[in-house]
Enzyme design. Structure first.
Site, PDB file in Angstrom:
ATOM      1  CE  LYS A  28     -44.621 -22.537  50.562  1.00  0.00           C
ATOM      2  NZ  LYS A  28     -45.610 -21.814  51.536  1.00  0.00           N
ATOM      3  CG  PHE A  74     -47.765 -16.857  59.525  1.00  0.00           C
ATOM      4  CD1 PHE A  74     -47.052 -16.486  58.442  1.00  0.00           C
ATOM      5  CD2 PHE A  74     -48.990 -16.233  59.878  1.00  0.00           C
ATOM      6  CE1 PHE A  74     -47.654 -15.711  57.345  1.00  0.00           C
ATOM      7  CE2 PHE A  74     -49.461 -15.269  58.811  1.00  0.00           C
ATOM      8  CZ  PHE A  74     -48.944 -15.186  57.708  1.00  0.00           C
ATOM      9  NE  ARG A 122     -50.530 -23.616  49.252  1.00  0.00           N
ATOM     10  CZ  ARG A 122     -50.791 -22.406  48.713  1.00  0.00           C
ATOM     11  NH1 ARG A 122     -51.996 -21.961  48.657  1.00  0.00           N
ATOM     12  NH2 ARG A 122     -49.695 -21.552  48.706  1.00  0.00           N
ATOM     13  CG  ASN A 132     -48.362 -24.179  52.298  1.00  0.00           C
ATOM     14  OD1 ASN A 132     -47.186 -24.045  51.855  1.00  0.00           O
ATOM     15  ND2 ASN A 132     -49.187 -23.030  52.128  1.00  0.00           N
ATOM     16  CG  HIS A 135     -45.328 -18.749  47.119  1.00  0.00           C
ATOM     17  ND1 HIS A 135     -45.824 -18.246  48.051  1.00  0.00           N
ATOM     18  CD2 HIS A 135     -44.871 -18.048  46.045  1.00  0.00           C
ATOM     19  CE1 HIS A 135     -45.955 -16.867  47.608  1.00  0.00           C
ATOM     20  NE2 HIS A 135     -45.420 -16.929  46.271  1.00  0.00           N
TER      21      HIS A 135
END
Length: 221
Positions: A28, A74, A122, A132, A135
């Site tokens: 991410k 979210f 994570r 986190n 993915h």
């Protein structure tokens, strides 16, 4: 008295057909600078990085990618975060890749991961349930869809290994290769590597025969 070697029980038992499974992994935006470290952990954990690309998704593309999360509270924060900078997308391969990858990355909430799975990615790199770090696809269907999303040109097929690979080689590869090597021994060319490569191209059993006449168009003066 027979002098032929007897097969052991392990040799006589058929091997199970095992396939290399694929899954999607994302590093991410806020962890892209740690991509090299994370990729090293991935490889040392038995995965192969089949494809990789660095991409900056738009909010609209993120909405499409996370369409299964649409409507959740979210969702706006998720798409805003995932479009805030470049990400690293990887198609990973190994036996049971989906379950092993999800085990390696840990629970989606990094705070909970630090308690229950302290060695997971994570827990090590994530900061909360949104940021986190990575993915992972949660099932085969989502893995197929997500890999196609990030790598539209990819062809997703299970890669055979073990007995399945032996069967494939016996049916489709060995007969052609044996014919080429036999002819190579007869011809004894000066450059055997180039000769064999040319022979295999010429005798490729998967190459279609062109029965129609090839017409070359000459540009008008």
């Amino acid at each position: 008295m027979s002098l032929e070697p007897q097969q052991t029980m392990e040799q006589s038992m058929p091997l199970p057909q095992i396939y290399v499974e694929r899954t999607l992994a994302l590093i991410k935006p806020d962890l892209v600078h740690k991509a090299e470290d994370i990729e090293d952990i991935i490889v040392r954990s038995g995965f192969s990085i089949i494809q990789k690309r660095k991409i900056h998704l738009s909010p609209e593309q993120c909405s499409d990618f996370y369409s299964d999360q649409y409507g959740k509270m979210f969702f706006p924060s998720l798409t805003a975060y995932m479009s805030s900078g470049p990400i690293i997308a990887m198609a990973l391969g190994r036996y049971k890749a989906i379950s092993y990858w999800n085990e390696l990355i840990g629970p989606s909430n990094s705070l909970k991961a630090k308690e229950s799975h302290p060695d997971s990615l994570r827990a090590i790199y994530g900061t909360d349930d949104l940021r986190n770090a990575v993915h992972g696809s949660y099932c085969y269907t989502s893995a197929e869809r997500e890999i196609r999303f990030m790598f539209p040109e990819v062809i997703i097929e299970p890669v055979p290994i073990g007995q399945a690979a032996k069967d494939y080689l016996g049916l489709f590869v060995n007969p052609t290769l044996l014919g080429g090597l036999t002819e190579l021994c007869k011809q004894k060319p000066a450059d055997p590597y180039t000769w064999l490569a040319d022979w295999l191209l010429k005798h490729n059993p998967n190459k279609p025969d062109l029965l129609h006449q090839i017409i070359v168009e000459v540009p008008k003066e």
